[in-house]
Design a protein around this motif. Structure first.
Motif, PDB file in Angstrom:
ATOM      1  N   PHE A  74     -45.952  50.371  -0.387  1.00 45.38           N
ATOM      2  CA  PHE A  74     -45.721  51.515  -1.268  1.00 45.38           C
ATOM      3  C   PHE A  74     -44.617  51.210  -2.265  1.00 45.38           C
ATOM      4  O   PHE A  74     -43.633  50.537  -1.934  1.00 45.38           O
ATOM      5  CB  PHE A  74     -45.326  52.757  -0.453  1.00 45.38           C
ATOM      6  N   ILE A 124     -42.207  56.318  -4.105  1.00 42.81           N
ATOM      7  CA  ILE A 124     -43.185  57.181  -3.432  1.00 42.81           C
ATOM      8  C   ILE A 124     -42.503  57.791  -2.201  1.00 42.81           C
ATOM      9  O   ILE A 124     -42.101  57.080  -1.288  1.00 42.81           O
ATOM     10  CB  ILE A 124     -44.457  56.398  -3.032  1.00 42.81           C
ATOM     11  N   ARG A 165     -41.575  59.971   1.231  1.00 43.53           N
ATOM     12  CA  ARG A 165     -42.150  60.045   2.575  1.00 43.53           C
ATOM     13  C   ARG A 165     -43.208  61.146   2.626  1.00 43.53           C
ATOM     14  O   ARG A 165     -44.272  60.980   3.218  1.00 43.53           O
ATOM     15  CB  ARG A 165     -41.034  60.312   3.586  1.00 43.53           C
ATOM     16  N   ARG A 203     -46.395  59.885   1.022  1.00 44.77           N
ATOM     17  CA  ARG A 203     -47.055  58.919   1.899  1.00 44.77           C
ATOM     18  C   ARG A 203     -47.781  59.638   3.028  1.00 44.77           C
ATOM     19  O   ARG A 203     -48.937  59.340   3.325  1.00 44.77           O
ATOM     20  CB  ARG A 203     -46.031  57.941   2.469  1.00 44.77           C
ATOM     21  N   ASP A 204     -47.095  60.587   3.649  1.00 44.08           N
ATOM     22  CA  ASP A 204     -47.701  61.347   4.736  1.00 44.08           C
ATOM     23  C   ASP A 204     -48.921  62.130   4.260  1.00 44.08           C
ATOM     24  O   ASP A 204     -49.925  62.234   4.973  1.00 44.08           O
ATOM     25  CB  ASP A 204     -46.680  62.283   5.372  1.00 44.08           C
ATOM     26  N   GLU A 242     -46.522  49.827   5.957  1.00 40.53           N
ATOM     27  CA  GLU A 242     -47.210  51.035   6.424  1.00 40.53           C
ATOM     28  C   GLU A 242     -48.704  50.841   6.289  1.00 40.53           C
ATOM     29  O   GLU A 242     -49.166  49.978   5.548  1.00 40.53           O
ATOM     30  CB  GLU A 242     -46.773  52.255   5.610  1.00 40.53           C
ATOM     31  N   LEU A 293     -54.047  55.882  -3.362  1.00 44.37           N
ATOM     32  CA  LEU A 293     -53.316  54.836  -2.641  1.00 44.37           C
ATOM     33  C   LEU A 293     -53.022  53.652  -3.550  1.00 44.37           C
ATOM     34  O   LEU A 293     -51.906  53.123  -3.547  1.00 44.37           O
ATOM     35  CB  LEU A 293     -54.105  54.379  -1.411  1.00 44.37           C
ATOM     36  N   ALA A 304     -50.198  54.370  -5.774  1.00 43.92           N
ATOM     37  CA  ALA A 304     -48.910  54.459  -5.071  1.00 43.92           C
ATOM     38  C   ALA A 304     -48.407  53.105  -4.583  1.00 43.92           C
ATOM     39  O   ALA A 304     -47.268  52.995  -4.124  1.00 43.92           O
ATOM     40  CB  ALA A 304     -49.040  55.420  -3.885  1.00 43.92           C
TER      41      ALA A 304
END
Length: 112
Positions: A10, A14, A16, A19-20, A57, A85, A88
């Motif tokens: 990432f 970006i 958290r 991302r989640d 990740e 994605l 990011a």
């Protein structure tokens, strides 16, 4: 069974939460697509420092067969999330590693 493994570098900006949210989008596909057995998301927890090559990740989607995986790849929901994605990731597509493993044809060696 096919394990579709996706690892991501990432971009630092970006959050958290973002991302989640992206991982939640992947997980939500199991409710709409046939053949998804399980979805795993998270951060690398390996103690082997540096071996992740920055792919810190990712997620794994287990499918009951290659046909289910192929349908997932063509699904508009997957394609939209996939584009987010890529946007990011560091370097776009270069910041994503995809590896599919046919676990039905893996050689299993058990510890003695």
């Amino acid at each position: 069974m096919i394990s579709h493994c996706v690892f991501i570098r990432f971009r630092p900006e970006i959050s958290r939460a973002r991302r989640d949210a992206l991982f939640a989008e992947i997980d939500a596909l199991r409710h709409t697509l046939i053949g998804i057995v399980a979805v795993y998301t998270g951060v690398n927890v390996s103690p082997e420092i540096g071996m992740d090559k920055g792919f810190a990740e990712g997620f794994i989607v287990d499918f009951d067969n290659a046909g289910s995986r192929d349908a997932y790849l063509m699904d508009p929901g997957h394609q939209k999330t996939g584009a987010r994605l890529v946007a990011a990731a560091v370097g776009g597509g270069n910041g994503i590693l995809v590896y599919d493993l046919d676990t039905g044809h893996c050689l299993v060696r058990q510890a003695r």
